[in-house]
Scaffold this active site. Structure first.
Site, PDB file in Angstrom:
ATOM      1  N   ASP A 161       0.936  -1.186  -0.008  1.00  0.00           N
ATOM      2  CA  ASP A 161       0.078  -0.097  -0.090  1.00  0.00           C
ATOM      3  C   ASP A 161       0.738   1.033   0.000  1.00  0.00           C
ATOM      4  OD1 ASP A 161       0.114   0.956   3.209  1.00  0.00           O
ATOM      5  OD2 ASP A 161      -0.007  -1.025   3.034  1.00  0.00           O
TER       6      ASP A 161
ATOM      7  N   ASP B   3      -9.752   3.547   5.912  1.00  0.00           N
ATOM      8  CA  ASP B   3      -8.677   3.388   6.971  1.00  0.00           C
ATOM      9  C   ASP B   3      -9.053   4.454   8.370  1.00  0.00           C
ATOM     10  OD1 ASP B   3      -6.217   3.786   8.657  1.00  0.00           O
ATOM     11  OD2 ASP B   3      -5.018   4.701   6.839  1.00  0.00           O
TER      12      ASP B   3
ATOM     13  N   GLU C 203      -8.008   4.605  11.836  1.00  0.00           N
ATOM     14  CA  GLU C 203      -6.631   4.506  12.852  1.00  0.00           C
ATOM     15  C   GLU C 203      -6.760   5.668  13.716  1.00  0.00           C
ATOM     16  OE1 GLU C 203      -2.790   4.877  11.181  1.00  0.00           O
ATOM     17  OE2 GLU C 203      -3.919   4.346   9.555  1.00  0.00           O
TER      18      GLU C 203
END
Length: 287
Positions: free
Chosen positions: A86, A175, A177
């Site tokens: 990634d 994503d 986080e």
């Protein structure tokens, strides 16, 4: 001389004016309340100040550390897994042919963050991986305190996060986080974060027809969602853990789909393993 009595028509006139004024004042106050409440409800954090420094796992290593031996591929047969990477703008122009020759067969590319940032290297990375022969997809770095889930999902789809059934495009990834700009959980309750993600996923599916992948760590998930099991039956899990095993998974998932096993791998740093053979990766791309 006239005498003002209780039944005089003058006193009701003054009382009516007083009551009318009081009612108008109260009405003004009541009308002001919804506006005040609404302003509080939609108050948002500023747009990200350094989105180029935020990528999948950028905050994981800072908060959770890295294990000894990081950078070595995990044990297991490549026949039952597929190597991937990634990337984001911090990688710049990527040497895709080098990665292809080393065995990399899929890639996730950061497309967007919040509703104000697009990766300036997205075209080179997204199209470059495709041209090298890889299956690729885009991902969105979530900032749930800056705008709604729907707004960010739409921005993502409009700026590279779409999907097409060409056999080479993975569903988009969200994503989730640690917050790079402040409170770990973005100042939201567990229920608030879960609802924000539901909004994002529902909007993404409405726009593309696909259920998106979710990138998150078990530790962050437990801390910020109360270890919610709301997504495990629907959204494929992409989990970071830098070590020799994938470790404990968040609630709701019986298995992972992608494992980000290192942030210091060759050429680009972040390397992943798809949990299945190439035909299963192709099936994920095809939907």
């Amino acid at each position: 001389m006239s005498v003002l009595r209780s039944g005089s028509p003058h006193r009701p006139a003054r009382s009516l004016a007083t009551v009318t004024g009081a009612l108008l004042t109260l009405l003004a106050l009541l009308l002001a309340l919804p506006a005040t409440a609404g302003a509080t409800a939609v108050r948002r954090a500023p747009e990200p100040a350094h989105p180029g420094q935020d990528w999948a796992g950028s905050q994981i290593a800072k908060h959770e550390g890295t294990a000894a031996g990081i950078g070595t591929p995990p044990a297991g047969s490549l026949a039952s897994s597929v190597e991937g990477v990634d990337v984001s703008s911090h990688n710049g122009n990527v040497a895709w042919s080098t990665l292809w020759n080393s065995g990399v067969r899929f890639a996730y590319v950061k497309a967007t963050e919040s509703t104000s940032y697009t990766n300036p290297y997205f075209a080179q990375q997204y199209n470059g991986s495709y041209n090298a022969g890889m299956i690729r997809g885009g991902y969105h770095f979530a900032t749930p305190n800056t705008s709604s889930g729907a707004a960010q999902a739409n921005y993502f789809v409009d700026h590279g996060g779409g999907w097409s059934k060409d056999g080479k495009t993975l569903p988009g990834a969200l994503d989730m986080e640690y917050n790079p700009y402040g409170a770990t959980c973005y100042g939201l309750s567990a229920a608030g974060l879960v609802n924000w993600m539901k909004d994002w996923f529902a909007t993404y599916k409405a726009r593309t027809g696909r259920d998106a992948v979710i990138y998150t760590s078990t530790s962050w998930w437990k801390q910020c969602t109360g270890n919610s099991s709301a997504f495990g039956a629907i959204n494929p899990l992409w989990v970071p853990r830098y070590g020799s095993s994938v470790g404990e998974l968040p609630a709701g998932w019986g298995f992972h789909t992608i494992w980000q096993y290192t942030s210091t791998g060759p050429t680009v740093g972040d390397h992943n393993r798809f949990n299945g053979a190439m035909d299963r990766l192709q099936a994920l791309a095809n939907g």
